[in-house]
Design a protein around this motif. Structure first.
Motif, short mmCIF file in Angstrom:
data_model
loop_
_atom_site.label_atom_id
_atom_site.label_comp_id
_atom_site.label_asym_id
_atom_site.label_seq_id
_atom_site.Cartn_x
_atom_site.Cartn_y
_atom_site.Cartn_z
N UNK A 64 29.84 -41.73 -22.47
CA UNK A 64 28.47 -41.26 -22.31
C UNK A 64 27.82 -41.99 -21.13
N UNK A 65 27.40 -41.20 -20.13
CA UNK A 65 26.79 -41.81 -18.94
C UNK A 65 25.31 -41.45 -18.86
N UNK A 66 24.70 -41.32 -20.04
CA UNK A 66 23.28 -40.94 -20.06
C UNK A 66 22.42 -41.94 -19.33
N UNK A 67 22.80 -43.22 -19.38
CA UNK A 67 22.01 -44.24 -18.66
C UNK A 67 22.04 -44.01 -17.18
N UNK A 68 23.19 -43.64 -16.66
CA UNK A 68 23.32 -43.37 -15.22
C UNK A 68 22.53 -42.13 -14.83
N UNK A 69 22.67 -41.10 -15.61
CA UNK A 69 21.99 -39.85 -15.29
C UNK A 69 20.47 -40.01 -15.39
N UNK A 70 20.04 -40.76 -16.39
CA UNK A 70 18.59 -41.02 -16.53
C UNK A 70 18.06 -41.75 -15.32
N UNK A 116 29.75 -46.12 1.29
CA UNK A 116 28.57 -45.57 0.64
C UNK A 116 28.34 -46.28 -0.68
N UNK A 117 27.34 -47.18 -0.69
CA UNK A 117 27.01 -47.93 -1.90
C UNK A 117 26.06 -47.09 -2.74
N UNK A 118 26.62 -46.47 -3.76
CA UNK A 118 25.85 -45.54 -4.59
C UNK A 118 24.63 -46.20 -5.20
N UNK A 119 24.77 -47.43 -5.65
CA UNK A 119 23.67 -48.13 -6.32
C UNK A 119 22.49 -48.35 -5.39
N UNK A 120 22.77 -48.74 -4.15
CA UNK A 120 21.69 -49.01 -3.19
C UNK A 120 21.07 -47.72 -2.67
N UNK A 121 21.90 -46.77 -2.32
CA UNK A 121 21.39 -45.54 -1.70
C UNK A 121 20.54 -44.74 -2.68
N UNK A 122 20.94 -44.68 -3.93
CA UNK A 122 20.21 -43.91 -4.92
C UNK A 122 19.20 -44.78 -5.70
N UNK A 123 18.93 -45.96 -5.20
CA UNK A 123 17.90 -46.84 -5.79
C UNK A 123 18.13 -47.09 -7.28
N UNK A 124 19.33 -47.54 -7.61
CA UNK A 124 19.68 -47.80 -9.01
C UNK A 124 19.84 -49.29 -9.29
N UNK A 125 19.32 -50.15 -8.39
CA UNK A 125 19.57 -51.59 -8.54
C UNK A 125 18.96 -52.17 -9.81
N UNK A 127 18.35 -50.90 -12.69
CA UNK A 127 18.62 -50.13 -13.90
C UNK A 127 19.97 -50.55 -14.48
N UNK A 128 20.28 -49.97 -15.61
CA UNK A 128 21.58 -50.25 -16.24
C UNK A 128 22.62 -49.21 -15.83
N UNK A 129 22.39 -48.59 -14.65
CA UNK A 129 23.25 -47.49 -14.22
C UNK A 129 24.69 -47.93 -14.01
#
Length: 329
Positions: A64-70, A116-125, A127-129
């Motif tokens: 379950x990747x609901x945290x990432x999607x959220x 391509x750092x997904x966490x930085x580019x999509x501003x997920x730093x 979060x628990x993504x």
């Protein structure tokens, strides 16, 4: 054929080498300038997020990747998620889709060994993504990060060696030895260009596969940059063919004139062959070409036969007239 033929002999491999260099330059310029519509079309892979939809109930590989999607949904709600992202060798560019027309609006600052750092580019730093990343995505991004460094190094070497091949190629005009050295440099250039093409193709496949497996169910589509990969493999083709012609130039069109190759001397358009020396034993002082002694000198009119000479005369003649071993006539 001479120098003119030599120039024609290396013209084709030189042109092919330049074409390979131009293709590699396009790789370095791809996805660099948001204002340049031509270079912005060259990228290794692209993520289209314009149709992203959050669905917390979807599981990827039983995870379950609901945290990432959220977290991604929160970025999209804050208008911090662009409609597409396309990644090149140095950076990434993003933009908006305006009535079906993609327009690049931003390109990141270029840096070597970029990934391509997904966490930085999509501003997920904050979060628990990252904890919610599925294993497929984690493994893909890890391989991508490591491979991006070596991919960049290989491309730099390929570009440098190909440029060096062009410089060394000018020396091939003058001799076959120049072609031999150029062929060696060409082999190195081809090797690194092939390695660069293989590395970028494999890494791109890994990233696209990881993104597709993780985000396809949420409307995020990931695709290859076909133009960039086509240019890369075109550089390989040009490099391979140029290497073949550089090799052929080592055994044809020496650049020397026919007279010099054949050991002759060309005078007024006529090739004159050097004749070997002829040698004949002649007594020292004996006239050459049948010349007779001057009037009043001994031997004028006819030579004195050896058998009519007295012992003293014969001895005196041998004393005064030695024999020259080699005399050129």
């Amino acid at each position: 054929m001479g120098k003119g033929g030599r120039v024609l002999c290396i013209a084709l491999p030189m042109i092919l080498t330049i074409a390979s260099l131009v293709c590699l330059v396009f790789v370095f310029l791809g996805s660099r300038d948001a204002k340049n519509g031509t270079t912005s079309e060259f990228y290794f892979w692209r993520a289209d997020t314009s149709n992203f939809t959050s669905n917390p109930n979807v599981k990827i590989g039983g995870h379950n990747i609901s945290g990432l999607i959220t977290a991604i949904d929160g970025t999209a709600s804050a208008n911090n998620l662009s409609d597409f992202y396309q990644v090149g060798l140095w950076d990434y560019c993003s933009g908006k889709n305006d009535s079906g027309d993609d327009k690049v609006t931003f390109c990141s600052k270029p840096q070597s060994s970029y990934f391509f750092n997904l966490t930085e580019v999509w501003n997920l730093q904050n979060t628990s993504a990252e904890e919610a990343f599925p294993k497929t995505l984690k493994d893909g991004l890890k391989a991508y990060q490591k491979g991006a460094h070596w991919m960049f190094v290989i491309y730099v070497i390929a570009l440098a060696v190909t440029a060096g091949e062009i410089v060394v190629g000018f020396f091939a005009i003058f001799s076959r030895w120049g072609s031999c050295v150029t062929t060696i440099v060409s082999a190195a250039s081809t090797l690194f260009t092939i390695l660069a093409a293989i590395t970028s193709t494999v890494i791109t496949s890994i990233v696209v596969g990881a993104f597709e497996a993780s985000f396809k169910a949420y409307g995020i589509k990931t695709s290859f940059g076909t133009k960039m990969l086509a240019v890369v493999w075109l550089a390989v083709a040009f490099s391979l063919v140029s290497g073949v012609f550089w090799t052929l130039s080592t055994c044809c069109c020496s650049g020397q004139s026919g007279a010099k190759r054949d050991g002759g001397i060309r005078r007024s358009g006529t090739l004159v062959e050097r004749t070997p020396y002829t040698h004949e034993y002649k007594p020292v002082g004996e006239p050459v070409f049948g010349q007779q002694p001057a009037y009043g000198q001994p031997g004028h009119g006819q030579a004195m036969p050896m058998h009519t000479m007295t012992g003293a005369q014969s001895h005196a003649r041998h004393q005064s007239q030695g024999f020259e071993p080699y005399r050129n006539v």
